[in-house]
Scaffold this motif. Structure first.
Motif, PDB file in Angstrom:
ATOM      1  N   MET A   1       4.122   7.045 -23.563  1.00  0.00           N
ATOM      2  CA  MET A   1       2.793   6.713 -23.325  1.00  0.00           C
ATOM      3  C   MET A   1       2.442   5.350 -22.445  1.00  0.00           C
ATOM      4  SD  MET A   1      -0.355   6.691 -25.838  1.00  0.00           S
ATOM      5  CE  MET A   1      -1.993   6.302 -25.578  1.00  0.00           C
ATOM      6  N   THR A   2       1.664   5.691 -21.587  1.00  0.00           N
ATOM      7  CA  THR A   2       1.244   4.532 -20.744  1.00  0.00           C
ATOM      8  C   THR A   2      -0.250   4.223 -20.791  1.00  0.00           C
ATOM      9  OG1 THR A   2       0.720   6.092 -18.992  1.00  0.00           O
ATOM     10  CG2 THR A   2       2.876   5.336 -19.085  1.00  0.00           C
ATOM     11  N   LEU A   3      -0.667   2.960 -20.439  1.00  0.00           N
ATOM     12  CA  LEU A   3      -2.000   2.533 -20.695  1.00  0.00           C
ATOM     13  C   LEU A   3      -2.886   2.924 -19.538  1.00  0.00           C
ATOM     14  CD1 LEU A   3      -4.114   0.845 -22.403  1.00  0.00           C
ATOM     15  CD2 LEU A   3      -3.015  -1.136 -21.197  1.00  0.00           C
ATOM     16  N   ALA A   4      -3.806   3.610 -19.641  1.00  0.00           N
ATOM     17  CA  ALA A   4      -4.667   3.939 -18.284  1.00  0.00           C
ATOM     18  C   ALA A   4      -5.546   3.029 -17.876  1.00  0.00           C
ATOM     19  CB  ALA A   4      -5.463   5.065 -19.001  1.00  0.00           C
ATOM     20  N   MET A   5      -5.426   2.810 -16.569  1.00  0.00           N
ATOM     21  CA  MET A   5      -6.297   1.620 -16.315  1.00  0.00           C
ATOM     22  C   MET A   5      -7.762   2.343 -15.860  1.00  0.00           C
ATOM     23  SD  MET A   5      -4.909  -1.492 -15.520  1.00  0.00           S
ATOM     24  CE  MET A   5      -5.802  -2.042 -14.102  1.00  0.00           C
ATOM     25  N   THR A   6      -8.520   2.397 -16.869  1.00  0.00           N
ATOM     26  CA  THR A   6      -9.818   2.852 -16.580  1.00  0.00           C
ATOM     27  C   THR A   6     -10.895   1.738 -16.557  1.00  0.00           C
ATOM     28  OG1 THR A   6     -10.286   2.543 -19.200  1.00  0.00           O
ATOM     29  CG2 THR A   6      -9.262   4.686 -18.444  1.00  0.00           C
ATOM     30  N   SER A   7     -12.085   2.190 -16.344  1.00  0.00           N
ATOM     31  CA  SER A   7     -13.123   1.026 -16.085  1.00  0.00           C
ATOM     32  C   SER A   7     -13.407   0.160 -17.465  1.00  0.00           C
ATOM     33  CB  SER A   7     -14.624   1.544 -15.524  1.00  0.00           C
ATOM     34  OG  SER A   7     -14.338   2.641 -14.433  1.00  0.00           O
ATOM     35  N   ASP A   8     -13.366   0.951 -18.490  1.00  0.00           N
ATOM     36  CA  ASP A   8     -13.674   0.374 -19.705  1.00  0.00           C
ATOM     37  C   ASP A   8     -12.607  -0.604 -20.032  1.00  0.00           C
ATOM     38  OD1 ASP A   8     -15.972   1.778 -20.245  1.00  0.00           O
ATOM     39  OD2 ASP A   8     -15.029   3.197 -21.400  1.00  0.00           O
ATOM     40  N   PHE A   9     -11.410  -0.241 -19.764  1.00  0.00           N
ATOM     41  CA  PHE A   9     -10.464  -1.358 -20.116  1.00  0.00           C
ATOM     42  C   PHE A   9     -10.480  -2.385 -19.026  1.00  0.00           C
ATOM     43  CE2 PHE A   9      -6.058  -2.639 -18.586  1.00  0.00           C
ATOM     44  CZ  PHE A   9      -5.420  -3.292 -19.588  1.00  0.00           C
ATOM     45  N   VAL A  10     -10.649  -2.221 -17.925  1.00  0.00           N
ATOM     46  CA  VAL A  10     -10.858  -3.374 -17.071  1.00  0.00           C
ATOM     47  C   VAL A  10     -12.173  -4.366 -17.422  1.00  0.00           C
ATOM     48  CG1 VAL A  10     -11.335  -3.972 -14.600  1.00  0.00           C
ATOM     49  CG2 VAL A  10      -9.954  -2.109 -14.973  1.00  0.00           C
ATOM     50  N   ARG A  11     -13.047  -3.605 -17.916  1.00  0.00           N
ATOM     51  CA  ARG A  11     -14.362  -4.484 -18.123  1.00  0.00           C
ATOM     52  C   ARG A  11     -13.807  -5.456 -19.240  1.00  0.00           C
ATOM     53  NH1 ARG A  11     -17.298   0.340 -17.160  1.00  0.00           N
ATOM     54  NH2 ARG A  11     -18.520   0.231 -15.300  1.00  0.00           N
ATOM     55  N   GLU A  12     -13.109  -4.700 -20.281  1.00  0.00           N
ATOM     56  CA  GLU A  12     -12.749  -5.532 -21.622  1.00  0.00           C
ATOM     57  C   GLU A  12     -11.756  -6.706 -21.338  1.00  0.00           C
ATOM     58  OE1 GLU A  12     -10.619  -4.644 -25.730  1.00  0.00           O
ATOM     59  OE2 GLU A  12     -11.214  -2.896 -24.582  1.00  0.00           O
ATOM     60  N   LEU A  13     -11.101  -6.186 -20.375  1.00  0.00           N
ATOM     61  CA  LEU A  13      -9.828  -7.362 -20.083  1.00  0.00           C
ATOM     62  C   LEU A  13     -10.527  -8.575 -19.250  1.00  0.00           C
ATOM     63  CD1 LEU A  13      -7.051  -8.118 -19.642  1.00  0.00           C
ATOM     64  CD2 LEU A  13      -6.626  -7.035 -17.390  1.00  0.00           C
ATOM     65  N   LEU A  14     -11.619  -8.302 -18.245  1.00  0.00           N
ATOM     66  CA  LEU A  14     -12.317  -9.246 -17.628  1.00  0.00           C
ATOM     67  C   LEU A  14     -13.204 -10.046 -18.379  1.00  0.00           C
ATOM     68  CD1 LEU A  14     -13.130  -7.622 -14.347  1.00  0.00           C
ATOM     69  CD2 LEU A  14     -11.405  -9.337 -14.509  1.00  0.00           C
ATOM     70  N   ASP A  15     -13.823  -9.304 -19.574  1.00  0.00           N
ATOM     71  CA  ASP A  15     -14.481 -10.179 -20.586  1.00  0.00           C
ATOM     72  C   ASP A  15     -13.893 -11.106 -21.552  1.00  0.00           C
ATOM     73  OD1 ASP A  15     -16.673  -9.354 -19.265  1.00  0.00           O
ATOM     74  OD2 ASP A  15     -17.038  -7.459 -20.531  1.00  0.00           O
ATOM     75  N   SER A  16     -12.342 -10.806 -21.786  1.00  0.00           N
ATOM     76  CA  SER A  16     -11.651 -11.446 -22.713  1.00  0.00           C
ATOM     77  C   SER A  16     -11.395 -12.938 -22.090  1.00  0.00           C
ATOM     78  CB  SER A  16     -10.344 -10.705 -22.711  1.00  0.00           C
ATOM     79  OG  SER A  16      -9.534 -10.990 -21.479  1.00  0.00           O
ATOM     80  N   ASP A  17     -10.570 -13.781 -23.349  1.00  0.00           N
ATOM     81  CA  ASP A  17     -10.353 -15.206 -23.016  1.00  0.00           C
ATOM     82  C   ASP A  17      -9.260 -15.238 -22.191  1.00  0.00           C
ATOM     83  OD1 ASP A  17     -12.378 -15.719 -24.687  1.00  0.00           O
ATOM     84  OD2 ASP A  17     -11.258 -15.639 -26.366  1.00  0.00           O
ATOM     85  N   GLY A  18      -8.399 -14.157 -21.789  1.00  0.00           N
ATOM     86  CA  GLY A  18      -7.207 -14.372 -20.781  1.00  0.00           C
ATOM     87  C   GLY A  18      -6.024 -14.526 -21.579  1.00  0.00           C
ATOM     88  N   ASN A  19      -4.917 -14.782 -21.048  1.00  0.00           N
ATOM     89  CA  ASN A  19      -3.840 -15.168 -21.568  1.00  0.00           C
ATOM     90  C   ASN A  19      -3.151 -13.865 -22.192  1.00  0.00           C
ATOM     91  OD1 ASN A  19      -4.000 -17.871 -20.883  1.00  0.00           O
ATOM     92  ND2 ASN A  19      -4.841 -18.311 -22.736  1.00  0.00           N
ATOM     93  N   VAL A  20      -3.494 -12.754 -21.709  1.00  0.00           N
ATOM     94  CA  VAL A  20      -2.804 -11.605 -22.191  1.00  0.00           C
ATOM     95  C   VAL A  20      -2.263 -10.644 -20.965  1.00  0.00           C
ATOM     96  CG1 VAL A  20      -3.042  -9.444 -23.381  1.00  0.00           C
ATOM     97  CG2 VAL A  20      -4.278 -11.555 -24.387  1.00  0.00           C
TER      98      VAL A  20
END
Length: 446
Positions: A1-20
């Protein structure tokens, strides 16, 4: 199983503190790290003084140490004295660090300027967070190391052969420092990493790649970032250097002339760096405008590759004309230097070598007690044999009062003749003759 690059995932990633960091197309990675891999560029903090030790600096230092160990282990195979090489390598390391930092600062000078327009030296000297350019390191290392090689009388060509393989070791490990700093990644619309298992993404990468692709915008638009997986350029270069080291190590036993391995290193690294640098989004630019974009490292990489190929062809033609080449390790000069180094090593282990005998002689009155053996007698040396007649003289002088004047005169005359004889031959003759037969002959004459 792979991780889908969805809009929700991208928004969550951009709102994170980073370093992941995520590798969305990797099934194995997604299973092991479903929430991404958290990284920290700080390896550990020294308690008490709160000094941070960074992965970047540690890995570069580890690469240097392993490169030095490898070079020292192969010094004699290249006809070089390890003591002289040590001085050269240490000087080269210092020059390499200075050169790497200066190179980076010069081509990104705006990042080290204050608001008043002056240089911020506190930022310039802070290299723990990154900012070292390998080409500057090579230039600085060769310059300072070359000067030290001249001073220490180290043959430069075989020294460069060892340095080239050492550079590959250091670069192979040092590039992983870029991973912890989330740098040295790349993007290409032609060679997209969108479907590659090792395509990587993080908040830092998305912002950097988006700014690289759309420099007029200061924020990331989610739908445009969906396919912006980055190439792990640090990984490409690390593997390229590892493969190059293995090949050069194998070929080193079959090298045709001194300096060949270094030229092969320049050509190999230049070829790989040229296409890897074309992917990177954080390169140093010589020219970057709407008309032309010219990366400094890519230009140097191409020049290095061409130079190395031309020189290798030239040396091959030259060898044919001269009828061969004698490696430095097979020359009388190299063998004499290694023999001298061996004597120095033994000299430190054995104080009775000929080179040290004159020191003992000149200071015998000081060192006498230190060189006495358990019986209180001096150890056997080159001069001990020549002093053997002295006890015989003492014995004769004790017995001479019991005899008449003529006997004492004859007895005294014998040691004088012995003292005038050769110091090496007389002790043997003296040891064979005892004083008693001489006294009997005197009595017969009476």
């Amino acid at each position: 199983m792979t991780l889908a690059m969805t809009s929700d995932f991208v928004r969550e990633l951009l709102d994170s503190d980073g370093n992941v960091i995520y590798f969305p197309n990797s099934t194995l990675f997604t299973k092991l790290f479903p929430n991404g891999l958290s990284i920290d560029n700080v390896m550990f903090t020294i308690p008490g003084i709160n000094l941070d030790i960074y992965w970047y600096g540690f890995l570069i230092a580890l690469g240097m140490v392993l490169a030095m160990i490898y070079a020292f282990s192969r010094c004699r195979k290249f006809g070089l004295d390890i003591d002289r090489v040590t001085d050269t390598v240490l000087a080269g390391l210092i020059g390499g660090i200075i050169g790497a930092r200066l190179y980076y600062v010069i081509f990104s000078l705006d990042n080290y300027m204050t608001e008043e327009g002056t240089l911020d030296f506190s930022l310039i000297f802070n290299i723990r967070d990154g900012g070292l350019a390998i080409y500057g390191g090579i230039i600085g290392g060769l310059l300072i190391g070359g000067i030290m090689a001249k001073i220490r009388k180290v043959k430069l060509a075989p020294m460069l052969d060892l340095a080239g393989m050492g550079f590959l070791i250091g670069q192979c490990l040092g590039r992983w420092g870029n991973f912890f700093n989330e740098e040295a990644y790349g993007y290409s619309e032609v060679l997209s990493a969108g479907n590659l298992p090792w395509g990587m993404v993080s908040k830092t990468i998305l912002n950097g790649v988006y700014f690289y692709v759309y420099p007029d915008n200061s924020s990331v638009v989610t739908n445009r970032a969906l396919n912006m997986l980055a190439h792990p350029c640090f990984l490409y270069e690390s593997l390229w250097c590892l493969l190059g080291f293995i090949l050069l190590h194998i070929y080193s036993k079959h090298r045709k002339f001194d300096g060949q391995l270094f030229l092969m290193y320049i050509g190999w690294y230049g070829f790989g760096r040229f296409w890897i640098e074309g992917l990177r989004t954080d390169s140093l630019y010589l020219i970057n405008n709407d008309v032309i974009s010219l990366k400094v490292s890519q230009l140097l990489a191409g020049a290095c590759f061409i130079f190395a190929v031309v020189m290798l062809i030239f040396m091959k033609i030259r060898q044919k004309k001269l009828g061969g080449y004698v490696l430095y390790c097979d020359t009388d000069e190299s063998k004499a230097l290694l023999k001298e180094a061996y004597k120095k090593t033994k000299k430190g282990q054995n104080e009775n070598l000929e080179e040290d005998e004159h020191i003992v002689e000149d200071n015998s009155h000081i060192l006498a007690e230190e060189f006495l053996d358990e019986n209180g007698e001096a150890p056997e040396t080159g001069e001990s044999d020549s002093e053997e007649p002295e006890p015989e003289e003492a014995e004769e002088s004790e017995e001479s009062p019991e005899e008449d004047g003529e006997a004492s005169e004859d007895a005294e005359s014998e040691p004088e003749e012995i003292s005038e004889a050769e110091p090496e031959e007389v002790p043997e003759e003296a040891s064979e003759e005892s004083p008693e037969p001489e006294e009997e002959e005197v009595n017969k004459e009476e």
